[in-house]
Design an enzyme around this catalytic site. Structure first.
Site, mmCIF file in Angstrom:
data_model
loop_
_atom_site.group_PDB
_atom_site.id
_atom_site.type_symbol
_atom_site.label_atom_id
_atom_site.label_comp_id
_atom_site.label_asym_id
_atom_site.label_seq_id
_atom_site.Cartn_x
_atom_site.Cartn_y
_atom_site.Cartn_z
ATOM 1 N N HIS A 46 0.528 -0.953 -0.257
ATOM 2 C CA HIS A 46 0.022 0.147 -0.160
ATOM 3 C C HIS A 46 1.246 1.344 0.027
ATOM 4 C CE1 HIS A 46 -3.616 -2.153 1.316
ATOM 5 N NE2 HIS A 46 -2.929 -2.307 0.321
ATOM 6 N N GLU A 48 1.024 3.311 2.031
ATOM 7 C CA GLU A 48 1.930 4.224 3.305
ATOM 8 C C GLU A 48 3.345 3.408 3.319
ATOM 9 O OE1 GLU A 48 -2.596 4.033 4.324
ATOM 10 O OE2 GLU A 48 -1.188 2.712 2.761
ATOM 11 N N CYS A 83 -1.178 -1.532 7.230
ATOM 12 C CA CYS A 83 -0.787 -1.065 7.624
ATOM 13 C C CYS A 83 -0.435 -0.086 8.535
ATOM 14 C CB CYS A 83 -0.841 0.133 6.610
ATOM 15 S SG CYS A 83 -1.143 -0.659 4.786
ATOM 16 N N TRP A 166 -26.312 6.990 -37.461
ATOM 17 C CA TRP A 166 -25.620 7.303 -35.729
ATOM 18 C C TRP A 166 -25.625 8.944 -36.154
ATOM 19 C CZ3 TRP A 166 -22.324 3.362 -33.879
ATOM 20 C CH2 TRP A 166 -22.484 2.615 -34.749
ATOM 21 N N ARG A 181 -15.057 2.034 -23.109
ATOM 22 C CA ARG A 181 -15.409 1.301 -23.311
ATOM 23 C C ARG A 181 -14.295 0.225 -22.571
ATOM 24 N NH1 ARG A 181 -18.701 -1.005 -28.774
ATOM 25 N NH2 ARG A 181 -20.564 -0.314 -28.421
ATOM 26 N N THR A 193 -31.390 -4.194 -27.873
ATOM 27 C CA THR A 193 -30.606 -3.445 -28.428
ATOM 28 C C THR A 193 -29.587 -4.747 -29.384
ATOM 29 O OG1 THR A 193 -30.566 -1.930 -26.602
ATOM 30 C CG2 THR A 193 -28.667 -1.748 -27.703
ATOM 31 N N GLU A 292 -24.678 0.484 -22.380
ATOM 32 C CA GLU A 292 -25.032 0.750 -23.262
ATOM 33 C C GLU A 292 -25.925 0.141 -23.784
ATOM 34 O OE1 GLU A 292 -22.207 1.086 -26.352
ATOM 35 O OE2 GLU A 292 -19.827 1.330 -25.316
#
Length: 363
Positions: A46, A48, A83, A166, A181, A193, A292
């Site tokens: 990590h 730290e 940590c 389009w 994407r 779709t 989408e």
């Protein structure tokens, strides 16, 4: 803290996910930075730890130093040790935290305070914003959801016959492939779709290569598995990923190898129960998804407060047709007090199109 913030942003979030972006610096009593580090990869050290190890190259006594870290240090055993143990073992007496960790397993501030460490906890907006995806994953136990739409100036996504190809221009479409994407863990859509456009939902890179990633399709009655749909492009264009089909339970035959069936619940109107679906997607390690799809799914997700960010590509055209399809379509009365509230986070022109980016006001 600004230095810690800047180094946090140097990490590749795709390597860090599902962990957040975290940066840390160790400063001497006179304000000089002795060490800095970020969380570079899931499962690796990590921020730290990296910052402290870097500081130990300059001095072996950190007792007068302050550790600045953008997120509350972990206090539990995960992929790496706590940590907080490493901080205390190295004698640091003051820790300044830029934001609290929403993970209920993390109690770093409390652990350090009980050990006598001077602790300051802030929640700086820039640091919260940097890890919006992580906070949504932790607080809501679902993926971070980005809705992408191409729209006209008057908010229409298709003509009254459903034709939309389009609306956006080539530059906008390149951005969708190269960024939206690419940065998501999976793409969410509906069977309608896929059928309408024979959609592949791949990633077409500028160098000519084509990549695939997980696709999530809501298909209540598994229409896509009918024999007449066996030749759809989507089944052939995802050899290295999985297509998750969400639908009602029924007997299945001849399911393609790259398809995973997930049975879930739908309401009386045929809408999928989003909470259950999104929880399952997070369990499948889908931490960020790109939606989408059409107006129906977008509307349902907005109603149920499941949209965290919107990417609206506005084309310079007006339909001027009340029966053209809107981004959202809901018949219920909503007063100004009950509106869904977003804030503008970016404006980016793509030739004649303009990308408007919005994020939900509250995490």
């Amino acid at each position: 803290m600004r230095a810690a913030f800047n180094i946090a942003k140097t990490a590749d979030f795709r390597l860090v996910r599902p962990n957040p972006l975290v940066g840390a610096v160790v400063a001497s009593s006179d304000g000089n930075i002795l060490g800095e580090g970020c969380h570079e990869k899931f499962g690796a050290a990590h921020a730290e730890v990296n910052a402290i190890q870097n500081a130990l190259k300059h001095t072996n006594d950190l007792s007068a130093c302050t550790l600045y870290v953008t997120l509350e240090p972990c206090s539990h055993q995960g992929k790496t040790p706590p940590c907080t143990d490493f901080i205390m073992r190295n004698g640091i007496k003051k820790v300044v935290m830029g934001s609290s960790d929403p993970n209920p397993l993390v109690s770093g501030a409390t652990v350090l305070k009980e050990a006598g460490v001077n602790v300051e906890v802030h929640n700086y907006p820039a640091l919260l914003d940097m890890n919006r995806e992580f906070f949504v994953n932790q607080l809501h136990q679902r993926p971070y959801v980005v809705l992408k739409m191409a729209t006209t100036i008057d908010g229409k996504i298709a003509d009254r016959n459903g034709k939309s190809k389009w609306l956006s221009n080539e530059e906008s479409r390149i951005y969708v492939h190269e960024h939206l994407r690419t940065e998501a863990d999976a793409i969410l859509t509906t069977y309608h779709t896929v059928l309408k456009d024979n959609a592949q939902l791949t990633i077409r890179k500028s160098d000519g290569s084509v990549l695939d990633k997980d696709i999530i399709i809501i298909d209540r009655d598994f229409q896509l598995l009918k024999p007449e749909n066996a030749g759809l492009s989507i089944f052939k264009s995802h050899p290295h990923s999985t297509i998750f089909l969400f639908g009602l339970h029924k007997h299945m035959n001849d399911v393609p190898k790259n398809v995973k069936i997930i049975f879930t619940d739908f309401d009386q109107e045929g809408n999928i129960k989003l909470d259950a679906m999104l929880k399952m997607l997070l369990e499948q390690k889908h931490y960020k998804i790109l939606v989408e799809a059409g107006s129906k799914l977008a509307t349902q997700m907005m109603i149920h407060d499941c949209i965290d960010e919107m990417k609206l590509f506005v084309a310079p055209v007006v339909f001027l047709d009340n029966q053209a399809i809107s981004i959202f379509n809901h018949d219920h009365y909503t007063s100004l007090l009950d509106t869904k509230k977003f804030q503008l986070s970016g404006v980016h022109p793509f030739a004649s199109d303009v990308l408007l980016s919005y994020v939900k006001k509250s995490l």
